[in-house]
Each structure stands twice: as structure tokens, then as C-alpha cells.
Design a protein around this motif. Structure first.
Motif: not given
Ligand code: GDP
Ligand code: FO1
Length: 319
Positions: A166-172, A201-207
Motif C-alpha cells: 500500500f502506497y496511498g489512496v485517493r478519493f475520486e 486511511f480507508l474509512s475516515i479520511d474519505p469523510i
């Protein structure tokens, strides 16, 4: 019942669902809004799947499969077995009774319901009285940056079992996505905001990535309390510790506190991590040490009470 007036909780699926159940046990329906991540949502076999919303709804209705962490307890796989015989896609299991939720959601969305409206409808029909709202009605999708390239969220999480580094995640879509109406209303009137022990990273950051949300929390009049998803230097469930390792971040509550930074005024960390309390306090927030592992219904209610008491104490200090 806790005396707190209006509580807003931000949640993903597993850790979010557990604390949501505790908050619902100690707060009246009119006093709680649960805002749930929808960046894991996708269309699969033609159906609109909202995994975290369903995990929270099933947890509140006491219907969840608590061992598996998603879906309905006691569900069966006749449809997936039949689909496998036909050579269909079965890497993402839509179990028999759970399928009914996806069918109804998809039908209603095709008839013009928003995700907020269909979530309310399903909540009503499951007998869930507390308000559960998607973070937004706009489409937002997590895309995971990995050693194998950019992967759609469920491809990374379920099909590839979080194996790629895992390098990171973006929220399109997030930068243009307005929070849902229930989320906006709850932000405006909250007396306490609780960040559940969900994957940051996966559940709160998108919010937090939705229009205006991070700024609102950073300047919030209501205390923001967070429960660490790390217990004893490890995640309770799921890939969080692995992901942190791959990002060269130690899997500690201190790292999680640094991640949320000045947004959180009060941290609830587990007794197993009590040695980190002073370092977290040195970031400028208050810390309480308690049992954060939620195994029984009592664990969930006690942790919810601890978060609400903490918020009330911080609100008194601020006034
Ligand atoms: P997902 O959307 O299904 O991945 O679920 P969440 O993001 O809501 O929650 C995943 C996180 O919940 C993991 O990082 C776990 O460490 C955390 N978690 C699960 N159960 C517990 C628990 O009982 N206590 C605490 N403190 N964290 C938990
Ligand atoms: N997770 C799995 O690991 N395997 C599955 O086959 C699977 C199916 C599934 C079906 C409906 C649903 O609402 C959730 C489901 N999940 C499954 C959970 C999965 O989507 C993730 O846990 C979340 O997206 C992360 O929050």
C-alpha cells in the motif's frame, strides 16, 4: 441514557459498527447521527453495494455477522454457489439474505431515490431508529495506489486481500462532493463529535475529504473525540497495521493521533497502550486510557459512555 444533546459519529464498517452499536445503546434516536463512509461503494453484478452503511445498519439491528465482520449472521450462499456453477463472478460474495438489501437499494436508486433516502428506508425497515446517513449522496470512490498500480477499492481489499504493498489512496470525486444533508445538519448542531475506531486511511479520511468537512472539524465548537483503532500495537481486525508498516509508520496510537493532528481534542486509547499517553498529550490534546476492545455489548456501551463523558468534560473546560 446519556445526557449528551446532539452527537455526530463518523464511522466505517467494523470498528465503526461496533462503537455505533454502543452509542445507540446509550443515546436516544433523536440525539445521534451516524455518518458512514461510502468511498468503498461500488456496483457489482449490477447491484449498488454500500458495505460500510450495511455493516452499521446490521450492527444497529443486531443482525450482523460479528465473526466475519460484514454481512448478516447465519446467512447462506446458495446464490453464489449457483453463480459459480454458471461461471459467474464470485470473488465478492453477495450472500443470500444480504442480497435482498442490495436488490432493494438498487431498485430504489433506479427509481430516483438518493442514497440518503434509500438508507433511511432500509433503516426503517430493519427497525433501526437512530439516524444513519451516507457521508455524501455524490459518487466518491477510493482508488488504492499499490505496487501493482492503482486498484479499485474492492479489487485491492477483497479480490487481492490487501496483499499488494500500500502506497496511498485517493478519493475520486471527494473534492467536489458535498456532505449529505443529514451530515451538514449534524455538523451544525453537534455538541460532541466522535471519530469511531475505524481505519483512518480507508474509512475516515474519505469523510474528511468532502467539501468543507475537515475545516469544519478543525474549527469545531463541539469537542472532537477519537477512539484509536490500535490496541496493543496492532489493529484489532483488518489491514491497518500492515498498511501502516508499508507506509513506514509505526502501528501505534501515537501515529494515529499524529495522522488526525489538531482535529482531535480528546483521544481514547487502550490500557495496553497507556505508555503512549504522554506522547499523545504532547501533541496538544487530552488523553484518556480505558478498555477500547469491544467484544461484548457492555464493552460497546461503556466505550460509548467514556467517549461522551470525555466530550462533556472537554466542553465544560472550553466554556
Ligand atoms: P471497515 O470499513 O469494515 O474496514 O471497518 P472500519 O474502518 O470501521 O474499522 C476497521 C478498524 O476497526 C480496524 O483498524 C480495527 O483495528 C478497528 N477495530 C475493530 N474492532 C475494534 C475494537 O473492538 N476496538 C478498537 N479500538 N478498534 C477496533
Ligand atoms: N469482504 C470480504 O472480505 N469478502 C467478501 O466477499 C465480501 C463481500 C461483501 C458483500 C457485501 C458487503 O456489504 C460487504 C462485503 N465484504 C466482503 C466487506 C468488504 O466490502 C469490506 O470489508 C469493506 O468494504 C471495508 O470496509
Amino acid at each position: 441514557m446519556n445526557a449528551a444533546r446532539q452527537v455526530l459519529a463518523l464511522a466505517g464498517g467494523v470498528g465503526g459498527g461496533k462503537l455505533a452499536r454502543g452509542l445507540a445503546a446509550v443515546l436516544l434516536p433523536d440525539n445521534l447521527t451516524l455518518v458512514v463512509n461510502t468511498a468503498d461503494d461500488f456496483v457489482h453484478l449490477g447491484l449498488h453495494i454500500s458495505p460500510d452503511i450495511d455493516s452499521v445498519l446490521y450492527a444497529l439491528a443486531d443482525l450482523n455477522d460479528s465473526v466475519q465482520g460484514w454481512g448478516l449472521a447465519g446467512d447462506t450462499d446458495h446464490v453464489m454457489d449457483a453463480l459459480a456453477r454458471l461461471g459467474g463472478d464470485t470473488w465478492f460474495k453477495l450472500r443470500d439474505r444480504d442480497l435482498a438489501t442490495h436488490l432493494l437499494r438498487t431498485q430504489k436508486i433506479s427509481e430516483g431515490y438518493s442514497l440518503s433516502q434509500v438508507t433511511q428506508l432500509i433503516a426503517d425497515r430493519l427497525g433501526v431508529g437512530h439516524r444513519v446517513a451516507p457521508m455524501t449522496d455524490a459518487p466518491v470512490s477510493s482508488v488504492v495506489d499499490t505496487e501493482r498500480g492503482y486498484l479499485a477499492f474492492q479489487d485491492y481489499f477483497v479480490r487481492q486481500r490487501c496483499a499488494p504493498i500500500f502506497y496511498g489512496v485517493r478519493f475520486e470525486g471527494a473534492a467536489l462532493a458535498e456532505p449529505s444533508a443529514a451530515f451538514v445538519a449534524a455538523l451544525e448542531c453537534a455538541d460532541a463529535i466522535v471519530i469511531c475506531p475505524s481505519n483512518p486511511f480507508l474509512s475516515i479520511d474519505p469523510i474528511l475529504a468532502l467539501v468543507g468537512v475537515r475545516a469544519h472539524l478543525e474549527s469545531s465548537r463541539a469537542p472532537v473525540i477519537a477512539v484509536s483503532p490500535i490496541v496493543g500495537g496492532n489493529a484489532v481486525k483488518g489491514p491497518l497495521a500492515k498498511m501502516m508498516g508499508e507506509r513506514k509508520i509505526p502501528p501505534t496510537s501515537l501515529s494515529i493521533a499524529r495522522h488526525y493532528s489538531s482535529m482531535v481534542q480528546g483521544w481514547l486509547i487502550d490500557a495496553a497502550d497507556r505508555d503512549e499517553a504522554a506522547a499523545i498529550e504532547s501533541l496538544g490534546c487530552a488523553v484518556r486510557v480505558t478498555r477500547t476492545l469491544m467484544t461484548t455489548p457492555e464493552d460497546k456501551s461503556q466505550l460509548a459512555e467514556a467517549a461522551l463523558d470525555f466530550a462533556a468534560d472537554l466542553a465544560r473546560q472550553n466554556s
